[in-house]
Design an enzyme around this catalytic site. Structure first.
Site, PDB file in Angstrom:
ATOM      1  N   SER A   1     -13.503  -6.759 -20.631  1.00  0.00           N
ATOM      2  CA  SER A   1     -14.819  -6.854 -20.866  1.00  0.00           C
ATOM      3  C   SER A   1     -15.075  -7.725 -22.284  1.00  0.00           C
ATOM      4  O   SER A   1     -16.108  -8.399 -22.324  1.00  0.00           O
ATOM      5  CB  SER A   1     -15.551  -5.536 -21.402  1.00  0.00           C
ATOM      6  OG  SER A   1     -15.553  -4.690 -20.472  1.00  0.00           O
TER       7      SER A   1
ATOM      8  N   HIS B   1     -14.495 -11.067 -14.531  1.00  0.00           N
ATOM      9  CA  HIS B   1     -15.114 -10.054 -14.927  1.00  0.00           C
ATOM     10  C   HIS B   1     -16.249  -9.429 -14.288  1.00  0.00           C
ATOM     11  O   HIS B   1     -17.042  -9.974 -13.894  1.00  0.00           O
ATOM     12  CB  HIS B   1     -15.365 -10.267 -16.436  1.00  0.00           C
ATOM     13  CG  HIS B   1     -16.032  -9.157 -17.121  1.00  0.00           C
ATOM     14  ND1 HIS B   1     -17.258  -9.081 -17.866  1.00  0.00           N
ATOM     15  CD2 HIS B   1     -15.770  -7.657 -17.196  1.00  0.00           C
ATOM     16  CE1 HIS B   1     -17.529  -8.031 -18.252  1.00  0.00           C
ATOM     17  NE2 HIS B   1     -16.762  -7.185 -17.878  1.00  0.00           N
TER      18      HIS B   1
ATOM     19  N   GLU C   1     -18.082 -12.803 -13.961  1.00  0.00           N
ATOM     20  CA  GLU C   1     -17.931 -13.901 -14.738  1.00  0.00           C
ATOM     21  C   GLU C   1     -16.510 -14.320 -14.445  1.00  0.00           C
ATOM     22  O   GLU C   1     -15.685 -13.517 -14.420  1.00  0.00           O
ATOM     23  CB  GLU C   1     -17.836 -13.398 -16.212  1.00  0.00           C
ATOM     24  CG  GLU C   1     -19.512 -12.995 -16.637  1.00  0.00           C
ATOM     25  CD  GLU C   1     -19.507 -12.506 -18.078  1.00  0.00           C
ATOM     26  OE1 GLU C   1     -20.561 -12.767 -18.822  1.00  0.00           O
ATOM     27  OE2 GLU C   1     -18.520 -11.757 -18.519  1.00  0.00           O
TER      28      GLU C   1
ATOM     29  N   ASN D   1     -21.956  -9.385 -21.855  1.00  0.00           N
ATOM     30  CA  ASN D   1     -21.790  -8.290 -22.746  1.00  0.00           C
ATOM     31  C   ASN D   1     -21.987  -8.857 -24.463  1.00  0.00           C
ATOM     32  O   ASN D   1     -22.503  -8.013 -24.982  1.00  0.00           O
ATOM     33  CB  ASN D   1     -20.188  -7.910 -23.002  1.00  0.00           C
ATOM     34  CG  ASN D   1     -19.960  -6.859 -21.759  1.00  0.00           C
ATOM     35  OD1 ASN D   1     -20.745  -6.061 -21.274  1.00  0.00           O
ATOM     36  ND2 ASN D   1     -18.649  -6.715 -21.519  1.00  0.00           N
TER      37      ASN D   1
HETATM   38  N1  CAA Z   1     -21.198   3.048  -6.944  1.00  0.00           N
HETATM   39  C1  CAA Z   1     -21.356   2.431  -5.838  1.00  0.00           C
HETATM   40  N2  CAA Z   1     -22.977   2.258  -5.285  1.00  0.00           N
HETATM   41  C2  CAA Z   1     -23.876   2.713  -6.401  1.00  0.00           C
HETATM   42  C3  CAA Z   1     -23.543   3.226  -7.657  1.00  0.00           C
HETATM   43  C4  CAA Z   1     -22.249   3.394  -7.961  1.00  0.00           C
HETATM   44  N3  CAA Z   1     -21.754   3.747  -8.801  1.00  0.00           N
HETATM   45  N4  CAA Z   1     -24.718   3.674  -8.046  1.00  0.00           N
HETATM   46  C5  CAA Z   1     -25.819   3.134  -7.195  1.00  0.00           C
HETATM   47  N5  CAA Z   1     -25.268   2.592  -6.391  1.00  0.00           N
HETATM   48  C6  CAA Z   1     -26.004   2.036  -4.819  1.00  0.00           C
HETATM   49  C7  CAA Z   1     -26.750   3.074  -4.306  1.00  0.00           C
HETATM   50  O1  CAA Z   1     -25.995   3.706  -3.254  1.00  0.00           O
HETATM   51  C8  CAA Z   1     -27.816   2.466  -3.741  1.00  0.00           C
HETATM   52  O2  CAA Z   1     -27.111   1.779  -2.589  1.00  0.00           O
HETATM   53  P1  CAA Z   1     -28.232   1.387  -1.305  1.00  0.00           P
HETATM   54  O3  CAA Z   1     -29.040   0.282  -1.862  1.00  0.00           O
HETATM   55  O4  CAA Z   1     -27.410   0.946  -0.289  1.00  0.00           O
HETATM   56  O5  CAA Z   1     -28.967   2.648  -0.894  1.00  0.00           O
HETATM   57  C9  CAA Z   1     -27.968   1.254  -4.705  1.00  0.00           C
HETATM   58  O6  CAA Z   1     -26.966   1.219  -5.567  1.00  0.00           O
HETATM   59  C10 CAA Z   1     -29.160   1.585  -5.706  1.00  0.00           C
HETATM   60  O7  CAA Z   1     -29.100   2.838  -6.329  1.00  0.00           O
HETATM   61  P2  CAA Z   1     -29.990   3.859  -6.677  1.00  0.00           P
HETATM   62  O8  CAA Z   1     -31.388   3.784  -5.587  1.00  0.00           O
HETATM   63  O9  CAA Z   1     -29.386   5.227  -6.446  1.00  0.00           O
HETATM   64  O10 CAA Z   1     -30.464   3.482  -8.217  1.00  0.00           O
HETATM   65  P3  CAA Z   1     -31.133   2.071  -8.644  1.00  0.00           P
HETATM   66  O11 CAA Z   1     -31.830   1.497  -7.618  1.00  0.00           O
HETATM   67  O12 CAA Z   1     -31.760   2.467 -10.054  1.00  0.00           O
HETATM   68  O13 CAA Z   1     -29.898   1.277  -8.896  1.00  0.00           O
HETATM   69  C11 CAA Z   1     -28.056   0.653 -10.477  1.00  0.00           C
HETATM   70  C12 CAA Z   1     -28.613   1.792  -9.749  1.00  0.00           C
HETATM   71  C13 CAA Z   1     -27.750  -0.510  -9.508  1.00  0.00           C
HETATM   72  C14 CAA Z   1     -27.068   1.218 -11.342  1.00  0.00           C
HETATM   73  C15 CAA Z   1     -29.311   0.115 -11.503  1.00  0.00           C
HETATM   74  O14 CAA Z   1     -29.656   1.111 -12.288  1.00  0.00           O
HETATM   75  C16 CAA Z   1     -28.920  -1.147 -12.152  1.00  0.00           C
HETATM   76  O15 CAA Z   1     -28.820  -2.096 -11.699  1.00  0.00           O
HETATM   77  N6  CAA Z   1     -28.449  -0.939 -13.735  1.00  0.00           N
HETATM   78  C17 CAA Z   1     -27.984  -1.479 -14.596  1.00  0.00           C
HETATM   79  C18 CAA Z   1     -26.404  -1.840 -14.517  1.00  0.00           C
HETATM   80  C19 CAA Z   1     -25.943  -2.681 -15.613  1.00  0.00           C
HETATM   81  O16 CAA Z   1     -26.635  -3.078 -16.377  1.00  0.00           O
HETATM   82  N7  CAA Z   1     -24.596  -2.583 -15.278  1.00  0.00           N
HETATM   83  C20 CAA Z   1     -23.817  -3.775 -16.314  1.00  0.00           C
HETATM   84  C21 CAA Z   1     -23.387  -3.288 -17.260  1.00  0.00           C
HETATM   85  S1  CAA Z   1     -22.544  -4.179 -18.311  1.00  0.00           S
HETATM   86  C22 CAA Z   1     -21.108  -3.941 -17.848  1.00  0.00           C
HETATM   87  O17 CAA Z   1     -20.605  -3.447 -16.855  1.00  0.00           O
HETATM   88  C23 CAA Z   1     -19.860  -4.803 -18.488  1.00  0.00           C
HETATM   89  C24 CAA Z   1     -18.939  -4.285 -19.188  1.00  0.00           C
HETATM   90  O18 CAA Z   1     -17.914  -4.850 -19.340  1.00  0.00           O
HETATM   91  C25 CAA Z   1     -19.167  -3.215 -20.278  1.00  0.00           C
END
Ligand code: CAA
Length: 403
Positions: free
Chosen positions: A119, A140, A152, A190
């Protein structure tokens, strides 16, 4: 170079998610961890993602079986011997990463790409541990990997152009969106996201607003989830590691809010162990008030005002620093935040947001925050230069973008 078979080292949430994405694209993938229990857990996570698709009617049970057959679990590096590309997704420790890359180099074909899903650690430093450092690159993914479109692609100092092109083509073949990012601590997303999350943590520890209210306000701004729900999902241990790397590189403006360290120290890691800012396992309890009171007593800071701008302006300011350092182009910065964090589409990304607000207003507000909340808000030099040249955003028809 065509990738016929890929591998992933580390079967945690990210490693398993990446292996699912690879298998979903139709490519065989080897998933390795140190013991069978971890491997099985990772494979269980992949199965769960596919099962979710079957349950929603997006895939048949036999299609799921076909995809699952593409995933091979192992505890041995030998099983990577015919892989064309391996992605390392172990925890953020340079010594461990060096060992992994040295093991990979022993078994992989000469032409294979060795990628890291780190990350924030330096790709160049990771590459320094192996002979074929031109084959080392950052690839990434974002959490949850099966869902987030952005990947990325980060070349280190030693990475060859061929490796970069192959990595980009590989990411495209996974139906993800690659963005090339110049190497720096935290890379692009990040580096912008952590100051935003950190500011939420400062607001919380200073008693500006409770976590659920801050989350609600940021969802109202358009983020798909609130900062505390996201911190809990990412893991407070992961966030502590990334914060430390950012602080080490960028200094005081990235100093982590005390509460984040306390959460880590008190083993409130988030979803993964049932308790973080929120409680996910009813058998776990623990009021955060005494911790917050102790922090306020130590820092002498409490009752600062909360506004969503407080968090968003951290992102905008860091995006401006990134632009100034040529980490990525303005459109890639915005695109990366849309595809990597779910930044609201209608706002177009942090730089489009700044153009809509007006760069002069952004600078004035940052100065105000700087006085009120601390010098971490000191405006990036490019913002002031833009104001002096009348690049004020939409209102003067030129800012980070032309209108
Ligand atoms: N694994 C697989 N699929 C998942 C999942 C998971 N952990 N969480 C959610 N999903 C899927 C769901 O099954 C659903 O699929 P369908 O469209 O096929 O039905 C879809 O994603 C949407 O999920 P939900 O309807 O349950 O909920 P949502 O619309 O709120 O989406 C989310 C969930 C995608 C997590 C959304 O809230 C989101 O985009 N959050 C932001 C996440 C973020 O910022 N990520 C980056 C973090 S930084 C990082 O990762 C870098 C690092 O190095 C630290």
């Amino acid at each position: 170079m065509f990738i016929y078979k890929a591998g992933v080292v580390g079967a945690g949430a990210m490693g398993a998610g990446i292996a699912q994405v690879i298998s979903f694209s139709g490519l065989p993938v080897v998933l390795k961890d140190t013991d069978q229990e971890r491997v099985d857990k990772g494979i269980g996570m992949i199965r769960k993602v596919y099962q979710g698709r079957v349950d929603k009617g997006k895939m048949t049970a036999s299609e799921m079986d076909q995809k699952m057959k593409l995933v091979m679990g192992t505890t041995s590096y030998d099983d990577f011997k015919d892989c064309d590309l391996v992605i390392e997704a172990v925890f953020e420790n340079m010594k461990v990463k060096h060992q992994v890359f040295q093991e990979l180099e022993k078994v992989l074909p000469e032409t294979a790409i060795m990628a890291s899903n780190t990350s924030a650690l330096s790709i160049s430093q990771i590459a320094s541990a192996v002979k074929k450092s031109d084959k080392v690159i950052g690839i990434h993914f974002f959490n949850p990997a099966p869902v987030m479109k952005l990947v990325e692609v980060i070349p280190g100092l030693q990475t060859s152009t061929e490796t970069v092109d192959d990595a980009v083509a590989f990411v495209e073949s996974l139906r993800k969106m690659p963005v090339r990012v110049k190497e720096c601590a935290g890379f692009l997303v990040n580096r912008l996201l952590l100051p935003y999350l950190n500011e939420a943590a400062y607001a919380f520890q200073e008693g500006s607003a409770p976590a659920d209210e801050i989350d609600k306000a940021m969802r109202a701004f358009g983020m798909p989830m609130g900062p505390f729900a996201l911190l809990d999902m990412l893991g407070l241990d992961v966030c502590a590691d990334v914060s430390m790397i950012l602080y080490d590189s960028f200094g005081p403006r990235m100093k982590a809010a005390e509460i984040l360290g306390e959460m880590h120290k008190n083993n409130r890691l988030g979803v993964k162990n049932g308790i973080g800012f929120y409680v996910y396992d009813e058998s776990k309890t623990g009021d955060l008030k005494p911790t917050v009171d102790a922090i306020q007593a130590k820092t002498g800071i409490k009752g600062t005002p909360f506004s969503p701008e407080r968090l968003v302006f951290q992102m905008i300011n860091e995006a401006a620093f990134c632009l100034e350092e040529n980490v990525a182009s303005p459109s890639d910065i915005d695109l990366a935040m849309l595809a990597g964090t779910g930044y609201p589409q209608d706002k177009g990304g942090p730089l489009h947001t700044a153009d809509a607000i007006g760069i002069d207003v952004v600078v004035e507000k940052l100065k105000e925050f700087s006085k009120q909340l601390g010098p971490r808000f000191w405006p990036a030099p490019i913002l002031k230069r833009m104001v002096s040249a009348n690049y004020l955003g939409q209102k003067t028809k030129r800012g980070f973008f032309n209108y």
